[in-house]
Scaffold this motif. Structure first.
Motif, short mmCIF file in Angstrom:
data_model
loop_
_atom_site.label_atom_id
_atom_site.label_comp_id
_atom_site.label_asym_id
_atom_site.label_seq_id
_atom_site.Cartn_x
_atom_site.Cartn_y
_atom_site.Cartn_z
N GLN A 1 -61.75 -26.96 -31.47
CA GLN A 1 -62.52 -25.86 -30.88
C GLN A 1 -63.61 -26.38 -29.94
OE1 GLN A 1 -64.35 -23.61 -33.98
NE2 GLN A 1 -63.51 -21.69 -33.21
N HIS A 2 -64.22 -27.48 -30.26
CA HIS A 2 -65.37 -27.96 -29.50
C HIS A 2 -65.03 -28.81 -28.29
CE1 HIS A 2 -67.91 -27.21 -33.23
NE2 HIS A 2 -68.39 -26.42 -32.29
N ILE A 3 -63.89 -29.46 -28.29
CA ILE A 3 -63.62 -30.45 -27.24
C ILE A 3 -63.27 -29.79 -25.90
CG2 ILE A 3 -61.18 -30.74 -27.77
CD1 ILE A 3 -61.77 -33.80 -27.29
N ASN A 4 -63.74 -30.38 -24.84
CA ASN A 4 -63.38 -30.00 -23.49
C ASN A 4 -62.63 -31.19 -22.90
OD1 ASN A 4 -63.20 -29.36 -20.79
ND2 ASN A 4 -65.30 -28.62 -20.63
N TYR A 5 -61.30 -31.09 -22.82
CA TYR A 5 -60.46 -32.23 -22.46
C TYR A 5 -60.67 -32.70 -21.03
CZ TYR A 5 -58.14 -31.52 -26.84
OH TYR A 5 -57.89 -31.39 -28.17
N SER A 6 -60.95 -31.80 -20.13
CA SER A 6 -61.14 -32.23 -18.74
C SER A 6 -62.37 -33.13 -18.60
CB SER A 6 -61.23 -31.03 -17.80
OG SER A 6 -62.24 -30.15 -18.22
N TRP A 7 -63.40 -32.90 -19.37
CA TRP A 7 -64.56 -33.78 -19.36
C TRP A 7 -64.36 -34.97 -20.29
CZ3 TRP A 7 -68.46 -33.96 -16.09
CH2 TRP A 7 -68.74 -32.83 -15.33
N GLY A 8 -63.57 -34.79 -21.33
CA GLY A 8 -63.37 -35.83 -22.32
C GLY A 8 -62.65 -37.06 -21.79
N LEU A 9 -61.91 -36.93 -20.72
CA LEU A 9 -61.17 -38.07 -20.18
C LEU A 9 -62.09 -39.11 -19.55
CD1 LEU A 9 -58.05 -36.26 -18.73
CD2 LEU A 9 -58.19 -37.63 -20.79
N PHE A 10 -63.31 -38.74 -19.20
CA PHE A 10 -64.26 -39.71 -18.66
C PHE A 10 -64.83 -40.63 -19.74
CE2 PHE A 10 -64.69 -36.36 -15.41
CZ PHE A 10 -64.38 -37.12 -14.30
N TYR A 11 -64.96 -40.12 -20.94
CA TYR A 11 -65.64 -40.80 -22.03
C TYR A 11 -65.02 -42.16 -22.37
CZ TYR A 11 -68.29 -41.01 -26.40
OH TYR A 11 -69.13 -41.36 -27.41
N PRO A 12 -63.70 -42.24 -22.62
CA PRO A 12 -63.13 -43.53 -22.99
C PRO A 12 -63.25 -44.59 -21.90
CG PRO A 12 -61.63 -41.78 -23.57
CD PRO A 12 -62.72 -41.17 -22.75
N SER A 13 -63.13 -44.19 -20.65
CA SER A 13 -63.22 -45.15 -19.56
C SER A 13 -64.62 -45.74 -19.45
CB SER A 13 -62.84 -44.48 -18.23
OG SER A 13 -61.55 -43.96 -18.31
N ILE A 14 -65.61 -44.90 -19.53
CA ILE A 14 -66.99 -45.38 -19.45
C ILE A 14 -67.34 -46.21 -20.68
CG2 ILE A 14 -69.40 -44.61 -19.45
CD1 ILE A 14 -68.44 -42.21 -17.75
N TYR A 15 -66.89 -45.77 -21.83
CA TYR A 15 -67.15 -46.49 -23.07
C TYR A 15 -66.46 -47.86 -23.05
CZ TYR A 15 -67.69 -47.06 -28.12
OH TYR A 15 -68.02 -47.51 -29.36
#
Length: 132
Positions: A22-36
């Motif tokens: 319910q909480h996740i926004n996948y279009s924004w979530g794809l940036f997270y692993p790359s930056i991390y």
């Protein structure tokens, strides 16, 4: 921040699958692993360079574990992107948006490390040896 991935991490570890989805926004979530992945890779290589400076060794102009961290970032992105497929849903643990990203990240990180070690480094050594 817009992906709400930190909240999804908490929900996934608390085994609340519905709230995690319910909480996740996948279009924004794809940036997270790359930056991390990039942040971990950069910190690791900076620590090696700083340790070499502290003990008096010269700083090599090379990077360490580049294949692993590239594979890790790509794998986490694929895991986050593909988590909603029917194949993934057959394995209950991987239906969580976070755990399949970690699994795909580790698998592709391992493949990237093998590729770097077995292909790139051997090819580079061969080119250096051919020059001399």
């Amino acid at each position: 921040m817009n992906a709400h991935l930190n909240l999804v991490l908490i929900n996934s570890f608390n085994r609340d699958l519905q709230l995690a989805h319910q909480h996740i926004n996948y279009s924004w979530g794809l940036f997270y692993p790359s930056i991390y992945g990039y942040a971990i890779w950069h910190a690791y290589n900076s620590a090696i360079a700083n340790n070499n400076k502290l003990i008096g060794n010269g700083v090599e102009k090379r990077t360490y574990l580049s294949g692993f961290f590239l594979g890790l970032a790509v794998g986490m992105d694929f895991g986050l992107f593909w988590h909603d497929s029917n194949l993934i849903k057959t394995i209950p643990l991987l239906d969580y948006p976070v755990f399949n990203g970690v699994l795909f990240g580790l698998v592709l990180g391992w493949i990237g490390n093998l590729a770097e070690r077995e292909i790139y480094r051997k090819y580079k050594r061969k080119r250096i040896n051919d020059k001399y």
